[in-house]
Design a protein around this motif. Structure first.
Motif, mmCIF file in Angstrom:
data_model
loop_
_atom_site.group_PDB
_atom_site.id
_atom_site.type_symbol
_atom_site.label_atom_id
_atom_site.label_comp_id
_atom_site.label_asym_id
_atom_site.label_seq_id
_atom_site.Cartn_x
_atom_site.Cartn_y
_atom_site.Cartn_z
ATOM 1 N N PRO A 193 -5.529 113.450 80.118
ATOM 2 C CA PRO A 193 -4.791 113.375 78.938
ATOM 3 C C PRO A 193 -4.960 114.394 77.951
ATOM 4 C CG PRO A 193 -5.507 111.336 79.759
ATOM 5 C CD PRO A 193 -5.940 112.160 80.679
ATOM 6 N N GLN A 242 0.533 115.015 78.358
ATOM 7 C CA GLN A 242 0.846 113.695 77.865
ATOM 8 C C GLN A 242 -0.391 112.780 77.942
ATOM 9 O OE1 GLN A 242 2.615 115.253 80.139
ATOM 10 N NE2 GLN A 242 4.636 115.100 79.495
ATOM 11 N N LEU A 243 -0.526 111.794 77.120
ATOM 12 C CA LEU A 243 -1.629 110.873 76.828
ATOM 13 C C LEU A 243 -1.619 109.873 77.998
ATOM 14 C CD1 LEU A 243 -2.131 110.935 72.920
ATOM 15 C CD2 LEU A 243 -3.359 112.292 74.813
ATOM 16 N N VAL A 278 -0.680 112.683 85.101
ATOM 17 C CA VAL A 278 -1.801 112.667 84.203
ATOM 18 C C VAL A 278 -2.713 111.426 84.523
ATOM 19 C CG1 VAL A 278 -2.287 112.321 81.778
ATOM 20 C CG2 VAL A 278 -0.374 113.773 82.432
#
Length: 282
Positions: A193, A242-243, A278
Motif C-alpha cells: 500500500p 492504492q492503500l 495490493v
C-alpha cells in the motif's frame, strides 16, 4: 512369485480402465467456458473505467482540453479453449463500444464538445488445470494463470506499445509480450500500500500521448496519471499504489495526440491491462 503375479494382475485390472478411458474433451471445454463466463473479475476488461477520473485535462498552446471515455457496451465474448490432458489454454476476446468525449476550449471560440465513436477489441489468455474430479460440476478445472490483456482500436490503429518496464525500490519487471506473459492468480505481481511505482512505456508513438489508469472493479474509484514524454516514443509516469489491499487492473493507455486535439481525427488507441494485487508485506 504367485503373490507378485496376483499383485501384477490387480494392477493391470485397476490401471487398464484408466489408461483406456477416453477423455471427454467436449465436456471439459464446456465446463471451462462456463467458468470463464461466470468470472467477472479476471474476464471483464474495458477502458470505460477512467470515465470518472481526474487527470484528463491538459493544455496545448492556448487550447484547453478535457477528455474522458463514456460508458461502454460489449458484444458476447469469444472464448476459445484448447484442452490437452489436464491442462487447458483459454483465448478470450470481445469488442467494446462507446464514445470518447473531448471538451475543447479553443482560442476566441466557445467551448466545444467532440464525441468520437469508440470501437475496441480486447484480448487476454489464461491457463486452467484440473485439480479436482471429473465428477465435480466444474469437472475439477481451476483457473491458475492469467496474462496481461491488450486493447486496440478497430477503425484505425497506428500506435503500438512495444514493451513495458515497472520499477520501484522493491521490485522490477519488464514485459515485451503481454499475451504470452502469465501470472499465477494466487500470487500475482504485487505492490505494498502506497508504494511508489515508476512505469516506462516504449512505443512507436512519436506523436502520441500516454496515460495510466488504475481501478478496482468492485469500487468506482479510479486514478488517471498522464505520462511524461521523454522523446523517441518513450513515456514515463509515477504513481503510488492504492492503500486498500485488493486485486486490481492497471491500464497503460496510448493514443495519438490528434485523437484528442483534432475534431475529425479518428480514435486511435493501444493499451495493455496489467493484473496486480495490493497487499501488505509478509
Amino acid at each position: 512369485m504367485k503373490d507378485l503375479a496376483v499383485v501384477g494382475l490387480i494392477a493391470v485390472l485397476i490401471l487398464t480402465p484408466v489408461s483406456c478411458k477416453k477423455q471427454d474433451v467436449a465436456a471439459d471445454r464446456a465446463a471451462i467456458m462456463a467458468l470463464v463466463e461466470q468470472d467477472t473479475i479476471h474476464f471483464a476488461t474495458s477502458t470505460s473505467h477512467d470515465s470518472t477520473a481526474g487527470g484528463g485535462y491538459f493544455t496545448a498552446g492556448e487550447t484547453l482540453f478535457f477528455w474522458w471515455r463514456g460508458p461502454q457496451t460489449h458484444d458476447t465474448a469469444l472464448i476459445e479453449v484448447e484442452v490437452k490432458g489436464d491442462s487447458a489454454v483459454v483465448s478470450w476476446s470481445r469488442h467494446n463500444y462507446g464514445y470518447l468525449h473531448i471538451l475543447a476550449q479553443l482560442p476566441d471560440t466557445a467551448l466545444q464538445l467532440w464525441n468520437k465513436r469508440l470501437v475496441e477489441t480486447v484480448r487476454l489468455q489464461a491457463i486452467f488445470r484440473r485439480e479436482g474430479k471429473e465428477a465435480d460440476t466444474d469437472r475439477g478445472w481451476r483457473l491458475k494463470f492469467i496474462s496481461l490483456a491488450t486493447g486496440t482500436s478497430d477503425s484505425v490503429n497506428t500506435v503500438r506499445i512495444d514493451s513495458l518496464r515497472i520499477q520501484s525500490s522493491l521490485r522490477e519487471l519488464v514485459i515485451r509480450a503481454p499475451l504470452a506473459t502469465f501470472f499465477p492468480v494466487d500470487s500475482l505481481f504485487w505492490f505494498t500500500p502506497g508504494e511508489e511505482v515508476t512505469v516506462t512505456l516504449y512505443t512507436n508513438a512519436t506523436e502520441g500521448a500516454a496515460f495510466l489508469h488504475t481501478f478496482i472493479l468492485i469500487w468506482p474509484f479510479y486514478v488517471r496519471v498522464p505520462f511524461n514524454y521523454l522523446g523517441e516514443g518513450v513515456f514515463q509516469g509515477t504513481w503510488h499504489a492504492q492503500l486498500m489491499p485488493s486485486f486490481r487492473f492497471a491500464i497503460f493507455d496510448l493514443i495519438t495526440r490528434s485523437t484528442i486535439r483534432t475534431p475529425d481525427a479518428p480514435y486511435d488507441f493501444n493499451g495493455w491491462l496489467f493484473p496486480y494485487r495490493v497487499r501488505t508485506a509478509d
